[in-house]
Motif scaffolding. Structure first.
Motif, PDB file in Angstrom:
ATOM      1  N   GLU A  64      91.082  73.912  66.920  1.00  0.00           N
ATOM      2  CA  GLU A  64      92.523  73.771  66.782  1.00  0.00           C
ATOM      3  C   GLU A  64      93.201  73.502  68.111  1.00  0.00           C
ATOM      4  O   GLU A  64      94.301  72.948  68.161  1.00  0.00           O
ATOM      5  CB  GLU A  64      93.114  75.039  66.158  1.00  0.00           C
ATOM      6  CG  GLU A  64      92.683  75.265  64.709  1.00  0.00           C
ATOM      7  CD  GLU A  64      93.342  76.477  64.099  1.00  0.00           C
ATOM      8  OE1 GLU A  64      93.974  77.229  64.856  1.00  0.00           O
ATOM      9  OE2 GLU A  64      93.224  76.669  62.873  1.00  0.00           O
ATOM     10  N   GLN A  65      92.545  73.845  69.224  1.00  0.00           N
ATOM     11  CA  GLN A  65      93.163  73.697  70.541  1.00  0.00           C
ATOM     12  C   GLN A  65      92.632  72.515  71.347  1.00  0.00           C
ATOM     13  O   GLN A  65      93.356  71.948  72.161  1.00  0.00           O
ATOM     14  CB  GLN A  65      92.951  74.978  71.352  1.00  0.00           C
ATOM     15  CG  GLN A  65      93.628  76.197  70.773  1.00  0.00           C
ATOM     16  CD  GLN A  65      93.323  77.425  71.586  1.00  0.00           C
ATOM     17  OE1 GLN A  65      92.207  77.937  71.581  1.00  0.00           O
ATOM     18  NE2 GLN A  65      94.329  77.915  72.303  1.00  0.00           N
ATOM     19  N   PHE A  66      91.370  72.147  71.095  1.00  0.00           N
ATOM     20  CA  PHE A  66      90.775  71.053  71.876  1.00  0.00           C
ATOM     21  C   PHE A  66      89.728  70.345  71.028  1.00  0.00           C
ATOM     22  O   PHE A  66      88.821  70.968  70.497  1.00  0.00           O
ATOM     23  CB  PHE A  66      90.133  71.593  73.161  1.00  0.00           C
ATOM     24  CG  PHE A  66      89.488  70.529  74.002  1.00  0.00           C
ATOM     25  CD1 PHE A  66      90.240  69.778  74.899  1.00  0.00           C
ATOM     26  CD2 PHE A  66      88.123  70.275  73.906  1.00  0.00           C
ATOM     27  CE1 PHE A  66      89.640  68.799  75.680  1.00  0.00           C
ATOM     28  CE2 PHE A  66      87.519  69.300  74.676  1.00  0.00           C
ATOM     29  CZ  PHE A  66      88.275  68.557  75.570  1.00  0.00           C
ATOM     30  N   SER A  67      89.887  69.017  70.920  1.00  0.00           N
ATOM     31  CA  SER A  67      88.926  68.190  70.189  1.00  0.00           C
ATOM     32  C   SER A  67      88.626  66.945  70.992  1.00  0.00           C
ATOM     33  O   SER A  67      89.516  66.381  71.651  1.00  0.00           O
ATOM     34  CB  SER A  67      89.469  67.804  68.807  1.00  0.00           C
ATOM     35  OG  SER A  67      89.710  68.948  68.013  1.00  0.00           O
ATOM     36  N   ALA A  68      87.383  66.505  70.930  1.00  0.00           N
ATOM     37  CA  ALA A  68      86.969  65.313  71.673  1.00  0.00           C
ATOM     38  C   ALA A  68      85.738  64.729  71.010  1.00  0.00           C
ATOM     39  O   ALA A  68      84.978  65.425  70.319  1.00  0.00           O
ATOM     40  CB  ALA A  68      86.684  65.645  73.135  1.00  0.00           C
ATOM     41  N   LEU A  69      85.530  63.437  71.223  1.00  0.00           N
ATOM     42  CA  LEU A  69      84.385  62.746  70.643  1.00  0.00           C
ATOM     43  C   LEU A  69      83.804  61.780  71.666  1.00  0.00           C
ATOM     44  O   LEU A  69      84.506  60.921  72.196  1.00  0.00           O
ATOM     45  CB  LEU A  69      84.804  61.977  69.380  1.00  0.00           C
ATOM     46  CG  LEU A  69      83.748  61.046  68.776  1.00  0.00           C
ATOM     47  CD1 LEU A  69      82.545  61.853  68.286  1.00  0.00           C
ATOM     48  CD2 LEU A  69      84.359  60.226  67.637  1.00  0.00           C
ATOM     49  N   LEU A  70      82.527  61.948  71.952  1.00  0.00           N
ATOM     50  CA  LEU A  70      81.782  61.015  72.799  1.00  0.00           C
ATOM     51  C   LEU A  70      80.746  60.326  71.921  1.00  0.00           C
ATOM     52  O   LEU A  70      79.868  60.985  71.351  1.00  0.00           O
ATOM     53  CB  LEU A  70      81.098  61.772  73.943  1.00  0.00           C
ATOM     54  CG  LEU A  70      80.188  60.925  74.847  1.00  0.00           C
ATOM     55  CD1 LEU A  70      80.997  59.909  75.639  1.00  0.00           C
ATOM     56  CD2 LEU A  70      79.379  61.825  75.789  1.00  0.00           C
ATOM     57  N   VAL A  71      80.855  59.007  71.805  1.00  0.00           N
ATOM     58  CA  VAL A  71      79.941  58.230  70.971  1.00  0.00           C
ATOM     59  C   VAL A  71      79.300  57.141  71.813  1.00  0.00           C
ATOM     60  O   VAL A  71      79.989  56.446  72.572  1.00  0.00           O
ATOM     61  CB  VAL A  71      80.671  57.591  69.766  1.00  0.00           C
ATOM     62  CG1 VAL A  71      79.685  56.784  68.925  1.00  0.00           C
ATOM     63  CG2 VAL A  71      81.333  58.642  68.920  1.00  0.00           C
ATOM     64  N   GLY A  72      78.007  56.996  71.668  1.00  0.00           N
ATOM     65  CA  GLY A  72      77.289  55.934  72.359  1.00  0.00           C
ATOM     66  C   GLY A  72      76.449  55.141  71.380  1.00  0.00           C
ATOM     67  O   GLY A  72      75.850  55.702  70.456  1.00  0.00           O
ATOM     68  N   THR A  73      76.405  53.828  71.560  1.00  0.00           N
ATOM     69  CA  THR A  73      75.627  52.953  70.687  1.00  0.00           C
ATOM     70  C   THR A  73      74.697  52.096  71.522  1.00  0.00           C
ATOM     71  O   THR A  73      75.145  51.407  72.445  1.00  0.00           O
ATOM     72  CB  THR A  73      76.540  52.050  69.842  1.00  0.00           C
ATOM     73  OG1 THR A  73      77.470  52.859  69.114  1.00  0.00           O
ATOM     74  CG2 THR A  73      75.725  51.212  68.874  1.00  0.00           C
ATOM     75  N   PHE A  74      73.418  52.153  71.210  1.00  0.00           N
ATOM     76  CA  PHE A  74      72.458  51.301  71.890  1.00  0.00           C
ATOM     77  C   PHE A  74      72.558  49.888  71.336  1.00  0.00           C
ATOM     78  O   PHE A  74      72.696  49.695  70.123  1.00  0.00           O
ATOM     79  CB  PHE A  74      71.037  51.825  71.679  1.00  0.00           C
ATOM     80  CG  PHE A  74      70.786  53.156  72.312  1.00  0.00           C
ATOM     81  CD1 PHE A  74      70.797  53.299  73.686  1.00  0.00           C
ATOM     82  CD2 PHE A  74      70.544  54.279  71.538  1.00  0.00           C
ATOM     83  CE1 PHE A  74      70.568  54.528  74.286  1.00  0.00           C
ATOM     84  CE2 PHE A  74      70.305  55.515  72.119  1.00  0.00           C
ATOM     85  CZ  PHE A  74      70.324  55.635  73.496  1.00  0.00           C
ATOM     86  N   GLU A  75      72.482  48.902  72.199  1.00  0.00           N
ATOM     87  CA  GLU A  75      72.536  47.520  71.767  1.00  0.00           C
ATOM     88  C   GLU A  75      71.263  47.143  71.036  1.00  0.00           C
ATOM     89  O   GLU A  75      70.181  47.618  71.353  1.00  0.00           O
ATOM     90  CB  GLU A  75      72.744  46.584  72.961  1.00  0.00           C
ATOM     91  CG  GLU A  75      74.096  46.722  73.630  1.00  0.00           C
ATOM     92  CD  GLU A  75      74.285  45.701  74.735  1.00  0.00           C
ATOM     93  OE1 GLU A  75      73.322  44.965  75.015  1.00  0.00           O
ATOM     94  OE2 GLU A  75      75.385  45.651  75.305  1.00  0.00           O
TER      95      GLU A  75
END
Length: 408
Positions: A64-75
Motif C-alpha cells: 500500500e505504501q510502495f510498489s515497483a516493477l522491474l521487467v527484463g526481456t531477452f531478445e
C-alpha cells in the motif's frame, strides 16, 4: 530515458546490473512497514507458461505504501546462439506507474488456475496498489543513487592475463568432464542392477541412496500415485544404514498442482525396524482417497527431518491436471520455495516444516501412465538446479520405470 508522466525507465542493461537492480528492489521492500509482496519469475517454474513469458525476468514489489516493477526481456536470437543458453544483456524497464503494475499483475494472475491460491492472492494484491509514499520513493532513489556511484567506471570483466597459467582456463572444462564421466558410471551401475536383480524394493532403495549421495542431496524420495502396482515385499537392509535406506511405509498425500505435494502420515508402529515394506494393505483404501503416497525416502543424516513425521490435511484437493502435466514430461525445478510459493502460504509453511528449501521432481512413467515421481530436496539453502542434475534425475527416473515394468 526517464519519463515523468509514466514514471518509467527503459534501457538495455548487462544482466549483472539487471540482477543487482532486482536485489535493490527486494532490499527496499524489506524496509516497508506494511505487508509487502515480493515476486520474481521463480513463481512460474511450476506451471506451463507462454513463450513470451519464458524470455522474461522480473521483480515485482507490491504494498500500500510502495510498489515497483522491474521487467527484463531477452531478445530473440538465432537457433545457433539460442542453444548456447547465454545472455549478456537484457532489455529492462523499471516502472512505478500504477496502471502498468496493475496490468502486469493481471496478466500474471491469468497464468494460474482460477481456484489456485496464487490467482486469488494476486487479484487481492492488485486491489491494494496506491501511489507510492513520497518518503519511501525518495529513499529508493537515494538507494539507487548510492548503488550507481559505487560502480566502477571500467568494464567489470577484465581481459585474461597473457601470463596466466592455462590450467585456470581449462579447469572448469576438466571438472565438467569428470562430473559427466562419474554421472555416466552411476547410471550404468543402476542399469546393471536392474538387469541383474529381481527385487524391486532393493533396486529402488539402492538407486535413490546412490543418487542422493552423488548429487549431495539432503533428501531424495519416490512418490507413487494411486493405482500404481508395487508388489508387497519385505527385505532386511544390512548393507545400507537405516538413515540412508528407503523408508517404505504408507505416507499418503494429496495433490493440487505438480509441485504441491501434501503428506498424510500413516502411523508406523515399528519406527526403529530395519525392515522396509511396500504397499501395505491397510493403506489401500486411504491412499486411493488422497491420490498416492511416498514409498521410499533417503536422507543424508538423521538431522534432516523425515517427512514421515509431518501431517497436513487442509491445504489441497485432488486434481487431474497434475497427473497430465507430469505425464507429458513436466520437470519441476524449484530453486527457492520462498520465492516460488510466496503466494501459497499453507504450502509454504508445510515445506518449511519439512525443511524443503529447493526441490527437483521428475516423472516415473509406466506403460504410458504416470507411475510416480522422483523428488530431490535441498533443505537448508536455495539451490539452482543445473542441467546436469536435471538430466541425471530424469535418466534415473527412466531406469526406475524400466525396473517397474520388468518386475511388476
Amino acid at each position: 530515458m526517464l519519463s515523468s508522466p509514466d514514471l518509467s525507465f527503459s534501457r538495455t542493461l548487462p544482466i549483472v546490473v539487471f540482477n543487482q537492480l532486482g536485489e535493490l528492489l527486494e532490499q527496499m521492500a524489506q524496509t516497508v512497514g506494511s505487508a509487502v509482496l515480493i515476486l520474481t519469475e521463480a513463481v512460474l517454474v511450476r506451471i506451463y507458461i507462454p513463450v513470451e513469458w519464458q524470455r522474461q525476468r522480473f521483480t515485482l514489489v507490491v504494498s500500500e505504501q510502495f510498489s515497483a516493477l522491474l521487467v527484463g526481456t531477452f531478445e530473440q536470437r538465432s537457433r545457433e546462439t539460442e542453444g548456447q543458453g547465454i545472455y549478456s544483456e537484457i532489455n529492462a524497464q523499471l516502472t512505478f506507474n500504477l496502471e502498468a503494475i496493475a496490468t502486469f499483475i493481471y496478466e500474471l494472475r491469468d497464468l494460474f488456475e482460477c481456484d489456485s491460491y496464487t490467482h486469488q492472492n494476486l487479484e487481492r494484491y492488485q486491489q491494494i496498489i496506491r501511489p507510492n509514499d513520497a518518503t519511501l520513493q525518495s529513499q529508493f532513489t537515494l538507494l539507487l543513487l548510492e548503488y550507481l556511484l559505487t560502480q566502477p567506471n571500467q568494464e567489470i570483466i577484465a581481459s585474461p592475463s597473457p601470463v596466466g597459467p592455462a590450467v585456470y582456463i581449462c579447469q572448469p572444462v576438466e571438472d565438467a568432464l569428470k562430473k559427466q564421466i562419474s554421472q555416466e558410471r552411476l547410471l550404468n551401475q543402476v542399469t546393471t542392477q536392474i538387469r541383474k536383480s529381481l527385487d524391486l524394493p532393493v533396486i529402488m532403495a539402492t538407486a535413490i541412496t546412490q543418487v542422493r549421495e552423488f548429487l549431495e542431496l539432503d533428501r531424495l524420495v519416490i512418490y507413487k500415485f494411486e493405482g500404481s502396482q508395487v508388489s508387497t515385499q519385505q527385505y532386511q537392509s544390512d548393507s545400507i544404514p537405516l538413515n540412508e535406506t528407503a523408508l517404505a511405509i504408507g505416507m499418503k498425500l494429496s495433490v493440487r498442482e505438480p509441485s504441491e505435494i501434501n503428506f498424510y502420515i500413516h502411523e508406523n508402529n515399528n519406527k526403529d525396524s530395519p525392515f522396509i515394506s511396500v504397499n501395505n494393505q491397510p493403506l489401500l483404501e486411504d491412499y486411493q482417497k488422497y491420490g498416492g503416497y511416498i514409498v521410499y525416502e533417503a536422507r543424508a543424516t538423521d538431522a534432516i527431518t523425515s517427512v514421515l513425521n509431518y501431517t497436513e490435511k487442509n491445504c489441497f484437493i485432488r486434481t487431474s491436471r497434475c497427473w497430465e502435466k507430469y505425464r507429458q514430461g513436466f520437470i519441476l525445478a524449484v530453486d527457492d520455495v520462498e520465492k516460488t510459493y510466496a503466494l501459497e502460504e499453507c504450502l509454504l509453511n508445510f515445506l518449511r516444516e519439512c525443511q524443503v528449501r529447493a526441490k527437483l521432481a521428475a516423472p516415473i512413467m509406466f506403460e504410458d501412465k504416470l507411475w510416480g515421481l522422483l523428488i530431490a530436496h535441498q533443505c537448508d539453502e536455495p539451490h539452482q538446479w543445473n542441467d546436469s542434475e536435471k538430466s541425471l534425475l530424469v535418466a534415473i527416473a527412466e531406469q526406475l520405470a524400466i525396473a517397474t515394468s520388468k518386475l511388476s
